[in-house]
Design a protein around this motif. Sequence first.
Motif, mmCIF file in Angstrom:
data_model
loop_
_atom_site.group_PDB
_atom_site.id
_atom_site.type_symbol
_atom_site.label_atom_id
_atom_site.label_comp_id
_atom_site.label_asym_id
_atom_site.label_seq_id
_atom_site.Cartn_x
_atom_site.Cartn_y
_atom_site.Cartn_z
ATOM 1 N N ALA A 394 0.158 -3.317 -10.361
ATOM 2 C CA ALA A 394 0.220 -2.075 -9.589
ATOM 3 C C ALA A 394 -0.897 -2.021 -8.547
ATOM 4 N N THR A 395 -2.083 -2.504 -8.922
ATOM 5 C CA THR A 395 -3.194 -2.547 -7.964
ATOM 6 C C THR A 395 -2.867 -3.459 -6.790
ATOM 7 N N ASP A 397 0.192 -4.309 -5.770
ATOM 8 C CA ASP A 397 1.282 -3.687 -5.008
ATOM 9 C C ASP A 397 0.756 -2.605 -4.073
ATOM 10 N N ASN A 398 -0.138 -1.764 -4.585
ATOM 11 C CA ASN A 398 -0.687 -0.685 -3.758
ATOM 12 C C ASN A 398 -1.545 -1.232 -2.613
ATOM 13 N N PHE A 399 -2.331 -2.274 -2.909
ATOM 14 C CA PHE A 399 -3.157 -2.889 -1.871
ATOM 15 C C PHE A 399 -2.279 -3.506 -0.787
ATOM 16 N N ASP A 401 0.857 -2.821 -0.056
ATOM 17 C CA ASP A 401 1.595 -1.782 0.658
ATOM 18 C C ASP A 401 0.703 -1.103 1.703
ATOM 19 N N ALA A 402 -0.546 -0.827 1.337
ATOM 20 C CA ALA A 402 -1.464 -0.177 2.284
ATOM 21 C C ALA A 402 -1.757 -1.084 3.476
ATOM 22 N N GLU A 405 1.407 -1.444 5.685
ATOM 23 C CA GLU A 405 1.644 -0.197 6.408
ATOM 24 C C GLU A 405 0.668 -0.050 7.575
ATOM 25 N N ASP A 411 6.680 -0.517 4.880
ATOM 26 C CA ASP A 411 6.461 0.028 3.535
ATOM 27 C C ASP A 411 7.040 -0.955 2.515
ATOM 28 N N LEU A 414 6.616 -0.942 -4.432
ATOM 29 C CA LEU A 414 6.221 -1.730 -5.606
ATOM 30 C C LEU A 414 6.927 -3.082 -5.544
#
Length: 561
Positions: A394-395, A397-399, A401-402, A405, A411, A414
């Motif tokens: 998850a970390t 994926d979030n990194f 994605d940011a 973006e 975008d 996940l």
Amino acid sequence: MLRTPTQSIVDRFWQVAALVIAAFVLLPIGAIVWIALTPATDVWGHMLATVLPGAVQTTLLLMLGVGLTTGVTGVATAWLVTMCNFPGRRFMDWALLVPLAVPTYIVAFAYVEVLDYTGPVQSLIRDLFGFKTSRDYWFPEIRSLGGAIFVMGAVLYPYVYLTTRASFLIQSASTLDVSRTLGASPYGLFFRVALPLARPAIAIGVSLALMECLNDIGAVTFFGVKTLTFSVYDTWLNRSSLAGAAQLALAMLLMVFLLLWLERFGRRKQRFDSGSSKQRPPTRFNLKPVQAGLALFLCGTPIFVGFVVPGLLLADRASRRLDFVLSEGFLTTIWNSFSLAAVAALLTVLISVSLAYALRLNANGPLKSAVRLASIGYAIPGTVLAIGILTPLATFDNFLDARMEAWFGIDTGLLLLGSGTGLVYAYVVRFLAVSYGQVEGGFGRISPHLDMAARTLGRNTGQTLTQVHLPILKPVLLSAALLSFVDCMKELPATILLRPFNFETLATTVFEAASREAFEEAALPSLAIVLVGLIPVIYLARTSASTFRTRLSKRQAGPAV
């Protein structure tokens, strides 16, 4: 033989690859420890005061009951088929392994259907004796700790049966014959000679059964038994506390490490010297008719309870929903299960080959430790793995994605968790030990002289692997892939927690349908899992017998001249 600089670099590559693999296996464990010890809020006090004591007590009672049940059943049946002659012994010898094909959660939901108040057994009792309600008679409650022990013992005893049977087979017949000459009765021979010699094998089998018991989430959920595994699941999903779930998972890890220590402790005296270069099968006792009937009953009961009853129920319920076979939803579920299991099995075999070959090239201390650590995933419960895998992925994926973006206006969402990568990761970590054991044994049977000959002919380590070892290892690789594939098909705890949204496998379909008590909906996917699970059981029964015959023939042949 001197190594060239290029060969040394290639050898170092295999070692680095093994260390990286070990790091990926240990990553979920490190993540669990980090989450548990650094929670955003102070939840330790709440967990210690409310959830943890009851969950630990229930888990220990469950493990105690399952350990005793599997130990007694596995040892008794192994002794009977190994040391006694009775009608049906050859059939029982392999049929006692069949319950391994049925996951515990499937047997659990089958017995809930059979023994619950509305099931056929209690309905028959009420019809025969005219009872109107459950208050008119007493019947043991299947949805209880005792029910969970009964079901898990019926399914997991083959672990003890396998290891103990192998121990009884390789014990020197001369040792047993000497005991008979000294006047030992069959009971004295069992309790004073064979059983002490088999204690390491029994300890290993019971440890394996207890690890599976600790991993289970389906059976304990159906029976309402609040073990540590259930508490992790409940705390994470129903109470939305990842930190609390991680702390419970840490307690489970301590239990796992204790079991691993017990397994190592039990195996410390596993090897025995018979004192003879030749060995023959043990002389079996010829049982009298009454004794033979009792032996047949004792061996047949675990098969009937652990396989026949659930199998007949599944076949009956599945026959009522045959229209569901060609439905789009069921075919999609089968595809999801098969595709995930196939990808994970392929990866486990590739990683196993890398680990085993790296160890073959240079078996130094750090590398041995890394390979051993990479093989402990099988002992880690699926719920624990799920928590440890979720946070790192998850970390990432979030990194990602940011960054995507900000840089490109894309975008990604996940990417890993939403694609099933987390599930494949969990499967590989969990079942790597199953595949590695097969591959390591295969490499052990290849003479080092073949490596030397390949080097003399100018082959580097990579070419030696692809042109020499892999062709020889084809049967081993196939069996390793098969065992890993079926284990992935049956896996439930990690699948429930890590699957993408609106993504169903056969295992999760069974779990959700049985949770709604929609038993007919659960029967067909359950039957599919059982039929697939029979493949490695049949393979295991054949290979265990052939392995013993091979070892025996080698010992009878004596040392080579």
